[in-house]
Each structure stands twice: as structure tokens, then as C-alpha cells.
Design a protein around this motif. Structure first.
Motif, PDB file in Angstrom:
ATOM      1  N   GLY A   1      54.288 -15.575  85.906  1.00 65.28           N
ATOM      2  CA  GLY A   1      54.558 -15.776  87.328  1.00 65.28           C
ATOM      3  C   GLY A   1      56.009 -15.669  87.727  1.00 65.28           C
ATOM      4  O   GLY A   1      56.346 -15.795  88.909  1.00 65.28           O
ATOM      5  N   GLU A   2      56.907 -15.396  86.744  1.00 66.41           N
ATOM      6  CA  GLU A   2      58.338 -15.405  87.045  1.00 66.41           C
ATOM      7  C   GLU A   2      58.722 -14.318  88.041  1.00 66.41           C
ATOM      8  O   GLU A   2      59.517 -14.548  88.957  1.00 66.41           O
ATOM      9  CB  GLU A   2      59.142 -15.251  85.750  1.00 66.41           C
ATOM     10  CG  GLU A   2      60.650 -15.308  85.950  1.00 66.41           C
ATOM     11  CD  GLU A   2      61.100 -16.613  86.587  1.00 66.41           C
ATOM     12  OE1 GLU A   2      61.982 -16.562  87.455  1.00 66.41           O
ATOM     13  OE2 GLU A   2      60.551 -17.671  86.243  1.00 66.41           O
ATOM     14  N   HIS A   3      58.170 -13.111  87.882  1.00 64.26           N
ATOM     15  CA  HIS A   3      58.565 -12.018  88.768  1.00 64.26           C
ATOM     16  C   HIS A   3      58.103 -12.282  90.204  1.00 64.26           C
ATOM     17  O   HIS A   3      58.817 -11.973  91.160  1.00 64.26           O
ATOM     18  CB  HIS A   3      57.987 -10.693  88.263  1.00 64.26           C
ATOM     19  CG  HIS A   3      56.497 -10.609  88.286  1.00 64.26           C
ATOM     20  ND1 HIS A   3      55.692 -11.432  87.528  1.00 64.26           N
ATOM     21  CD2 HIS A   3      55.654  -9.801  89.005  1.00 64.26           C
ATOM     22  CE1 HIS A   3      54.420 -11.140  87.747  1.00 64.26           C
ATOM     23  NE2 HIS A   3      54.365 -10.157  88.650  1.00 64.26           N
ATOM     24  N   VAL A   4      56.923 -12.864  90.368  1.00 62.80           N
ATOM     25  CA  VAL A   4      56.434 -13.200  91.705  1.00 62.80           C
ATOM     26  C   VAL A   4      57.278 -14.313  92.316  1.00 62.80           C
ATOM     27  O   VAL A   4      57.656 -14.251  93.493  1.00 62.80           O
ATOM     28  CB  VAL A   4      54.949 -13.616  91.641  1.00 62.80           C
ATOM     29  CG1 VAL A   4      54.472 -14.123  93.002  1.00 62.80           C
ATOM     30  CG2 VAL A   4      54.087 -12.454  91.181  1.00 62.80           C
ATOM     31  N   ALA A   5      57.591 -15.328  91.512  1.00 60.48           N
ATOM     32  CA  ALA A   5      58.418 -16.434  92.002  1.00 60.48           C
ATOM     33  C   ALA A   5      59.789 -15.942  92.454  1.00 60.48           C
ATOM     34  O   ALA A   5      60.314 -16.372  93.488  1.00 60.48           O
ATOM     35  CB  ALA A   5      58.569 -17.499  90.915  1.00 60.48           C
ATOM     36  N   ALA A   6      60.373 -15.030  91.682  1.00 53.65           N
ATOM     37  CA  ALA A   6      61.700 -14.506  92.026  1.00 53.65           C
ATOM     38  C   ALA A   6      61.670 -13.742  93.343  1.00 53.65           C
ATOM     39  O   ALA A   6      62.539 -13.915  94.210  1.00 53.65           O
ATOM     40  CB  ALA A   6      62.211 -13.614  90.898  1.00 53.65           C
ATOM     41  N   LYS A   7      60.664 -12.881  93.519  1.00 50.58           N
ATOM     42  CA  LYS A   7      60.546 -12.092  94.748  1.00 50.58           C
ATOM     43  C   LYS A   7      60.342 -13.010  95.959  1.00 50.58           C
ATOM     44  O   LYS A   7      60.951 -12.827  97.016  1.00 50.58           O
ATOM     45  CB  LYS A   7      59.380 -11.114  94.629  1.00 50.58           C
ATOM     46  CG  LYS A   7      59.585  -9.995  93.623  1.00 50.58           C
ATOM     47  CD  LYS A   7      60.534  -8.944  94.152  1.00 50.58           C
ATOM     48  CE  LYS A   7      60.610  -7.749  93.220  1.00 50.58           C
ATOM     49  NZ  LYS A   7      61.551  -6.720  93.712  1.00 50.58           N
ATOM     50  N   LEU A   8      59.473 -13.988  95.805  1.00 50.84           N
ATOM     51  CA  LEU A   8      59.179 -14.895  96.911  1.00 50.84           C
ATOM     52  C   LEU A   8      60.405 -15.735  97.265  1.00 50.84           C
ATOM     53  O   LEU A   8      60.729 -15.909  98.444  1.00 50.84           O
ATOM     54  CB  LEU A   8      58.003 -15.795  96.552  1.00 50.84           C
ATOM     55  CG  LEU A   8      57.582 -16.812  97.618  1.00 50.84           C
ATOM     56  CD1 LEU A   8      57.176 -16.115  98.904  1.00 50.84           C
ATOM     57  CD2 LEU A   8      56.441 -17.683  97.103  1.00 50.84           C
ATOM     58  N   ALA A   9      61.091 -16.253  96.253  1.00 55.25           N
ATOM     59  CA  ALA A   9      62.282 -17.078  96.499  1.00 55.25           C
ATOM     60  C   ALA A   9      63.359 -16.289  97.222  1.00 55.25           C
ATOM     61  O   ALA A   9      63.961 -16.770  98.193  1.00 55.25           O
ATOM     62  CB  ALA A   9      62.817 -17.625  95.176  1.00 55.25           C
ATOM     63  N   ASP A  10      63.608 -15.069  96.778  1.00 54.28           N
ATOM     64  CA  ASP A  10      64.622 -14.231  97.426  1.00 54.28           C
ATOM     65  C   ASP A  10      64.234 -13.927  98.869  1.00 54.28           C
ATOM     66  O   ASP A  10      65.078 -13.926  99.771  1.00 54.28           O
ATOM     67  CB  ASP A  10      64.818 -12.934  96.652  1.00 54.28           C
ATOM     68  CG  ASP A  10      65.488 -13.154  95.294  1.00 54.28           C
ATOM     69  OD1 ASP A  10      66.063 -14.246  95.096  1.00 54.28           O
ATOM     70  OD2 ASP A  10      65.418 -12.250  94.444  1.00 54.28           O
ATOM     71  N   GLY A  11      62.946 -13.672  99.094  1.00 55.19           N
ATOM     72  CA  GLY A  11      62.486 -13.366 100.443  1.00 55.19           C
ATOM     73  C   GLY A  11      62.626 -14.547 101.386  1.00 55.19           C
ATOM     74  O   GLY A  11      63.011 -14.392 102.549  1.00 55.19           O
ATOM     75  N   LEU A  12      62.319 -15.746 100.897  1.00 54.15           N
ATOM     76  CA  LEU A  12      62.451 -16.942 101.733  1.00 54.15           C
ATOM     77  C   LEU A  12      63.908 -17.208 102.091  1.00 54.15           C
ATOM     78  O   LEU A  12      64.239 -17.587 103.211  1.00 54.15           O
ATOM     79  CB  LEU A  12      61.854 -18.148 101.011  1.00 54.15           C
ATOM     80  CG  LEU A  12      60.321 -18.196 100.948  1.00 54.15           C
ATOM     81  CD1 LEU A  12      59.856 -19.254  99.967  1.00 54.15           C
ATOM     82  CD2 LEU A  12      59.735 -18.446 102.333  1.00 54.15           C
TER      83      LEU A  12
END
Length: 612
Positions: A162-173
Motif C-alpha cells: 500500500g505504500e505507493h497508493v499512500a504516497a500518491k494520496l498524501a501528496d495529492g491531499l
């Protein structure tokens, strides 16, 4: 405090983006803020110019593309400026004339829509998302005890998938709004720091836990611990399912089903990622507001006490959700026997350190500190006896505070003359379940006693102290409210006179006879099972023995499945077979709720409603 929101037609000529921005703000503010005036005509402006203005008011207007304003608009801005009100200008266009508000507020920073659009994909229309950000700023100002703009999102995820999804979501927020703090352990923990301590610290002060449920997430004890903590401590959880991951083996669930569902490849597409971020932000805001909304039920309860003449409740009009309470003490007060006047600030969210400091500064400046015996910051998160630097200022939870008011006003709670049996023991499992079991025990015991039932339990040594402490807070007559059964073989460990002061003590010759008498000796409304040891020989499992006795006595059984142990295992067996009828007559939703839902307050209230 009023919000004056001016229609863009009063100041602008190019209205497409501005009208959409205004319409989106209207939708949000109409849902949450009661005191908003929408101004669209010269006639309405003249009414405002003839009225008094409060320094706590907020005036919102759109800046002109050409820097040109009518005299009425200039006079309106001048009037609110003279009153030292908050004046918020919205600059939709990127020209210097539009970005600069008119005199006398030309030096104030406008809300720059154009620059926020530049943070996003310029090929897409993001006016709606940007308008929502602005509207939430108004909510944060007008309802600050319920919502704050500087929220902390805690992303709970499994690194392995889940790290790649978490990174994308965090950057987007972070890109969507500059005020959002997003905690992700892999980037937020400094090298050399205690990682788990840092995670626990940020989890405790988070406003929403974003749970990314990938396939491997259900096997992580750390994620289960984070979910358990959030649910027990009333932190909203946004459950996001990734790639249709299964959750059959997930021991703790933050709801019946995921709130949002995405495929991992969607996070790789820039346009789609922006849509996902908007959806996540919107859901997080809804979760926070829905969670905060329960504050009004407590305020209604105070109002009912006031109408009944038990207390005097007065609204402090200078602050949001702040009240003064007076009462005549008729019995003991758990805080101080001489208290007569309280000042309370109600919160729907978890008060942060800066909330506490602002509260201290405000009450001292307004002299409330000197004129009241105690001052409380009330929330669902407060802890009894937690003094904040100042001996008169206390954080407290609503349940304990309201019960104390009832005690000092001399209210006698209704006796139902009905028994509810609470059966439980610590399971041999992870600490997260032990913490959850204790929380469940406190909540279930408190609600049973508060609602006038007799709480019946076997003399588990760890539970005794907790139940007696709860009885001292919530029972007007402990011997009526608490019935404790004990085998004589353990009596030597206790002072019998002390026990008989705290409960109705019933002794039996051995454990087997104790269980028989406790469950079958008198009529009971309910047996609630919490935890319990799992043994290789099922005939030796206390939960099974007591359920069999309850079935013989026609007592319905509630299996709390969120606290681990045999009660959870037994509930899972029933869940798989879809056969609940052998233990109770309730529908599937109640039984599955007991298995999945860690909101113990909600579940015990549902149970009491069924039997009441």
C-alpha cells in the motif's frame, strides 16, 4: 457571529467561475452554518449599512476584475472594517487588480482562486474543490469547537502493498490544500526516532484516520491496533478499499463495508488522482462534521435539566458553544464540595493544545476565570481529574460531567428492578484486544447502571475495581446497582465488609454453583459476553458454559465480537452459519453489529432499547 456572503454579481462581470464558486459555498454553508446572510441586491446592502456590526462577524465578497466597486460596496467594506470584523476577499481572476482588495483593506490577503488552480491540473475545472476549501474555512471560523481547518489526516496502510497508493494520496491531499497535515510514518518519522512512539503520538491527535485496505492490510497487527485506537477514542475512520481486497479475515472493522473503493492504477493517472483526492477530502469533512454533531445531544440534555429546574443554563453569546451553569448542591460533588458555578466550553472534536491555550487566555481576559468555581473543556475525549496547568480548568468527558451534575442536583435515577449479566475475562491475545475489552467493559457497565438496571457479574479481580469505580460515579445506590457473585474459595483474598459496602455480594460454594446461581437464580433480561479464555476443551470454556445456562433460562445472549477471546470466536461461528436464533431473537443487523462495530456506546444503547 454572522457571515455576510456577497453574491459575485455585486462586484464582477465575468461570472462563470465565480458563480460556480458561490453556488458550491452555498451548498456547504447551508448544510452546517445557521447564521449566513446571502447578499445579492442594493436593497439588502442598505439594510446592512443601517444595522449594527459585530467584530466577530465575517464579511465575504468577490474582488472586481478591474478593481472597480460601487459606493455601496465600498461603504459596506468600510463599515465592517471600522468594526474590526473579519473581511475575506475572494480573487477569482489572476490580474493584479483582482488580487488586490479595495481600500481600506487593500493590504489584506485575498483567497487567491487562481493560484490554487495552478496547484492543480490547469486543464481541468477545479473550482468546485477550491470552493469547498474556502467554505470549510468559514465553518472552521463559525463552528470552531466542531471543526478546525488545520486538520491532521493519519494514513494507516501496509507498506508491502500500500505504500505507493499512500504516497500518491498524501501528496495529492497536501497539494489540494496547504492547511492539511498528512501523517505517513515512512516520511514523517525522523531517522533515529522511536517509530512506534511517534506513530502513537500522531494517531492520538489525528482528526481522521484514512485506512487504505489493501490485501495485506488485514494481516497487520499494527493496523488493527490503529483502527482499534481510533474507534475506541471516537476518531472518524475513512475506510478505502484498494483493488477489491478481501476483508473476511480482518479482525477489526471500522464499519460494515468500505466507504470508498478504488483500483491502485487509478492513483497513477493524474486526472483521476485529483478526483480521488477531492472525494477523499469531501468524505473526511463529512466524517468530522457527523462525529462532531453529537455535541448537540449533550447540549439538549443540559437544556432539559435547566427546564426541569435542576440547573440554570445560560448561553455565553461571546463564544460558540460556551455556557454558564449554576446549581444548588444537594449531595456530594466529585470535583469540590463547594462548587456552585461552572463555565463550560463544548467541543464536538478532540481539543488540541492550542484550543486549550486559547481557552485559558479567553476566560482570563473575560474574567470568567475569577467568577466561576470550575471551568471545563468538554468533549468525548476528556479524562476525569485531568487538570490543565490551572487548578480550576479541567478537561472532562460529557458522560462523567453530566452524571456529576445529576449527582449534585440530587436526582435519583429510575430503578427498573431488572438484571443484566455481564460475563467476561481477558482473552489470551494481543494487547489491542485487552485495551478494547476494558473500554467495552467501562461503556457497557456505565450505561447499564445509568439506565437503572442491576449489573450482575462474577467476581473477576480485574473487573471488580473498574465496576466499583463506575458504580461510585453513576449509581445512586451501589448495593442495588451492582450484584457481585463469588465462590467462597476466593473469599479469603478480600475484606468482606468492604465488598458488602460496594455491592450486593452473593456467595456460592464453587465456581459451577456460582454460575448457576448468577444466571439461573433470578430472572434476567440479558447476558452480555465480553472476551473469555479460549481452551482446547470447549466444555471448560466459561463463555460456552454461561451461554448454555442462559439458553436454559431463556435469557437472550449478546456476543461482543470486537474484544477478542471466546466471545469473538463464538460470534464468528454464528456469523458463518448465519444462525443467531439459538442465542437470541434479534435480527441479523444487531448481531453483526455486535461482531463488527467498535462503537460500544452505540451498541449498548441498541441493546437497552431492545430490552427496554
Amino acid at each position: 457571529m454572522n457571515v455576510i456572503f456577497c453574491n459575485p454579481e455585486l462586484t464582477m462581470t465575468e461570472l462563470k467561475d465565480a458563480t460556480e464558486f458561490y453556488r458550491e459555498c452555498y451548498e456547504i454553508l447551508n448544510s452546517y452554518v445557521a447564521n449566513v446572510q446571502y447578499i445579492s441586491t442594493s436593497f439588502q446592502i442598505k439594510q446592512l449599512l443601517a444595522q449594527e456590526v459585530d467584530k466577530n462577524d465575517i464579511l465575504v465578497f468577490f474582488t472586481s476584475e478591474k478593481g472597480e466597486y460601487s459606493d455601496e460596496i465600498r461603504n459596506l467594506i468600510g463599515k465592517y472594517n471600522d468594526a474590526q470584523s473579519r473581511i475575506w476577499a475572494i480573487a477569482v481572476e489572476g490580474t493584479p487588480e483582482c488580487r488586490r482588495p479595495p481600500e481600506p483593506v487593500t493590504d489584506r490577503q485575498s483567497f487567491d482562486v487562481c493560484s490554487r488552480k495552478e496547484n492543480r491540473n490547469p486543464l481541468r475545472n477545479n473550482i468546485k474543490a477550491i470552493a469547498q476549501i474556502f467554505a470549510r474555512k468559514i465553518v472552521a471560523q463559525t463552528l470552531s469547537p466542531l471543526y478546525r481547518d488545520e486538520v491532521l489526516y493519519f494514513i494507516s496502510h501496509r507498506r508491502i502493498d500500500g505504500e505507493h497508493v499512500a504516497a500518491k494520496l498524501a501528496d495529492g491531499l497536501r497539494l489540494l490544500t496547504r492547511e492539511r497535515n498528512v501523517y505517513r510514518d515512512v516520511v514523517n518519522v525522523n531517522v533515529g526516532d522511536d517509530a512506534q512512539a511517534d506513530i502513537d503520538k500522531h494517531l492520538a491527535v489525528s482528526d481522521v484516520v484514512i485506512f487504505l485496505q489493501t490485501e495485506q492490510a488485514q494481516y497487520s497487527t499494527y493496523i488493527m491496533k490503529e483502527l482499534c485506537y481510533a474507534l475506541v477514542n471516537d476518531i472518524p475512520v475513512l475506510w478505502i478499499q484498494i483493488d477489491n481486497a478481501s476483508y473476511d479475515k480482518m479482525e477489526i472493522r471500522p464499519g460494515q463495508a468500505p466507504v470508498l473503493c478504488y483500483r491502485s492504477e487509478e492513483f497513477e493517472d493524474k486526472d483521476r488522482l485529483e478526483e480521488i483526492v477531492d472525494e477523499v477530502e469531501d468524505k473526511c469533512f463529512e466524517l468530522i462534521m457527523n462525529s462532531s454533531n453529537q455535541v448537540y445531544s449533550y447540549i439538549e440534555y443540559l437544556a432539559e435539566m435547566s427546564c426541569a429546574g435542576k440547573i440554570k443554563l445560560a448561553n455565553d453569546n461571546s463564544s460558540v458553544l460556551a455556557y454558564e451553569i449554576e446549581y444548588h448542591e444537594k449531595t456530594r460533588d466529585l470535583y469540590d464540595s463547594g462548587i456552585r458555578k461552572h463555565y463550560i466550553q463544548c467541543f464536538g472534536r478532540n481539543p488540541k493544545e492550542d484550543d486549550i491555550q486559547k481557552f485559558i487566555a479567553r476566560v482570563k481576559n473575560e474574567k470568567s476565570y475569577d467568577t466561576h468555581d470550575r471551568l471545563f473543556l468538554l468533549s468525548n475525549h476528556g479524562c476525569r481529574d485531568k487538570h490543565i496547568l490551572e487548578s480550576k480548568i479541567i478537561e472532562e468527558n460529557y458522560d462523567d460531567y453530566l452524571m456529576n451534575l445529576e449527582n449534585v442536583s440530587g436526582e435519583k435515577r429510575k430503578r427498573r428492578n431488572k438484571r443484566i449479566i455481564l460475563s467476561g475475562a481477558f482473552p489470551d491475545c494481543d494487547e489491542i484486544y485487552q485495551a478494547s475489552l476494558l473500554e467495552a467493559l467501562v461503556v457497557y457497565s456505565r450505561e447499564i447502571i445509568k439506565n437503572g438496571y442491576t449489573l450482575v457479574f462474577g467476581a473477576h479481580p480485574t473487573f471488580q475495581r473498574l465496576i466499583f469505580d463506575i458504580g461510585s460515579l453513576y449509581a445512586s445506590d451501589m448495593k442495588y446497582s451492582i450484584e457481585m457473585h463469588m465462590s467462597r474459595e476466593y473469599l479469603y483474598q478480600y475484606n468482606i465488609d468492604d465488598l458488602e459496602e460496594k455491592c450486593t455480594l452473593i456467595l456460592s460454594d464453587n465456581i459451577s454453583k456460582m454460575r448457576e446461581r448468577m444466571i439461573c437464580g433470578e430472572a434476567s433480561e440479558l447476558l452480555i459476553c465480553l472476551g473469555g479464555k479460549i481452551k482446547s476443551d470447549k466444555l471448560q470454556q466459561g463463555v460456552d458454559i454461561e451461554i448454555a445456562l442462559a439458553q436454559r433460562a431463556n435469557i437472550p445472549v449478546a456476543l461482543v465480537g470486537t474484544v477478542g477471546g471466546r466471545s469473538s470466536e463464538y460470534a464468528f461461528e454464528k456469523l458463518k452459519s448465519e444462525d443467531w436464533s439459538s442465542i437470541n431473537p434479534w435480527d441479523k443487523s444487531i448481531n453483526e453489529g455486535l461482531f463488527y462495530n467498535m462503537n460500544h456506546r452505540l451498541m449498548i444503547k441498541r441493546l437497552l432499547s431492545i430490552i427496554g
